[in-house]
Motif scaffolding. Structure first.
Motif, short mmCIF file in Angstrom:
data_model
loop_
_atom_site.label_atom_id
_atom_site.label_comp_id
_atom_site.label_asym_id
_atom_site.label_seq_id
_atom_site.Cartn_x
_atom_site.Cartn_y
_atom_site.Cartn_z
N GLU A 24 73.40 44.05 52.90
CA GLU A 24 72.73 45.12 53.22
C GLU A 24 71.80 45.90 52.25
O GLU A 24 70.83 46.61 52.45
CB GLU A 24 73.64 46.02 53.92
N ASN A 25 72.31 45.74 50.78
CA ASN A 25 71.67 46.32 49.80
C ASN A 25 71.62 45.07 48.61
O ASN A 25 72.44 45.26 47.90
CB ASN A 25 72.23 47.43 49.48
N GLU A 27 69.92 44.85 46.22
CA GLU A 27 69.69 45.15 44.89
C GLU A 27 71.28 45.62 44.29
O GLU A 27 71.22 45.28 42.71
CB GLU A 27 68.95 46.75 44.74
N LYS A 28 72.02 45.76 45.16
CA LYS A 28 73.51 46.02 44.74
C LYS A 28 74.45 44.87 45.12
O LYS A 28 75.56 45.20 45.39
CB LYS A 28 74.05 47.11 45.17
N GLN A 58 68.43 40.69 44.35
CA GLN A 58 67.33 41.27 44.58
C GLN A 58 66.19 40.92 43.59
O GLN A 58 65.25 40.46 43.78
CB GLN A 58 67.56 42.65 44.64
#
Length: 269
Positions: A24-25, A27-28, A58
């Motif tokens: 969902e993220n 980048e993390k 990411q």
């Protein structure tokens, strides 16, 4: 509530939700893999760790911690390390890993079978404690075991284990490059022969492989061993369960059977 329900479909939906949550993220979200000494003939001793690779999903940026690199930093010949040398370098390597992890404990960590004290986050933690370090705890709810997710989505039989393990077998099926990746047996041989550079390259390649598998799973293009009817539970037993769990389908099936019986009886009369 889903119109069609069964244990297989419920399990598949759980797997898809786990995958979605882990991504969902991006980048993390981190992919982690590591190589270590063989588990065989250690007589209870924890296996030494050789290298750890981590990739940001990411950016694709990859960072590695390895005996091979640490020896060069300390101006030591990694081809001729004593047990004392190895302990010292392994401590430095794991200390750097936990320094990196300290600011990323709440990130999502996707891994391949890193789930126990033989091979996993706990195994890394134990090694660091043995060497005198104080490991940090990466939250269990932020660890995502990709093989477990694939088993939910595609069933446990999504790939054969074979001689090289499911990871490399899945690579071959999906034409993913695994030139530098070593099987478990080959990694054990490389450690015994002190080929730390080969182990380092293998670990790097495997985080790249795991990323490719994640991408293919996310876009629905991953090729697996099992057929769609097994993935979606459309076998005879699965269809019976779907009908039994849906009152509309159950009623329709009952009506169908009634009319079939009626016309068969009429025909026989």
């Amino acid at each position: 509530m889903n119109f069609i329900q069964s244990k297989r479909l419920k399990q598949r939906n759980e797997g898809l939700k786990d995958l979605e949550k882990s991504l969902e993220n991006k980048e993390k979200t981190l992919i982690i893999h590591y190589s270590c000494e063989s588990f065989v003939n250690l007589f209870g001793r924890s296996p030494r760790i050789t290298s750890i690779s981590i990739r940001n999903l990411q950016t694709g940026q990859t960072i590695s911690f390895s005996i091979h690199i640490q020896a060069q930093i300390n101006r030591m010949d990694f081809n001729n390390l004593s047990d004392e040398d190895y302990d010292k370098l392994e401590y430095y390597m794991l200390n750097e890993f936990y320094e990196f992890a300290k600011e990323r404990l709440k990130f999502k960590w996707i891994h391949w079978n890193m789930r126990d004290t033989n091979f996993g986050f706990e195994a890394i933690s134990i090694r660091f404690r043995i060497l005198g370090g104080s490991p940090l705890e990466i939250d269990i709810e932020n660890r995502y075991d990709l093989p477990r997710i694939l088993s939910k989505i595609y069933t446990y039989d999504y790939e054969d284990h074979g001689e090289s393990g499911k990871l490399l077998s899945l690579c071959a099926r999906n034409e993913i490059s695994f030139r530098d990746a070593l099987s478990g047996k080959k990694e054990a041989e490389a450690f015994a022969n002190r080929n730390y550079l080969d182990l380092h390259k293998s670990t790097l390649n495997k985080v790249s492989i795991i990323e490719s598998i994640i991408e293919k799973t996310e876009n629905g293009s991953l090729k697996v061993k099992v057929k769609p009817k097994e993935i979606y539970g459309l076998t005879i037993s699965g269809l019976r369960e779907i009908v039994a769990n849906n009152w509309i389908l159950n009623l329709a099936w009952g009506i169908f059977i009634f009319f079939v019986g009626y016309f068969v009886q009429k025909y026989l009369n």
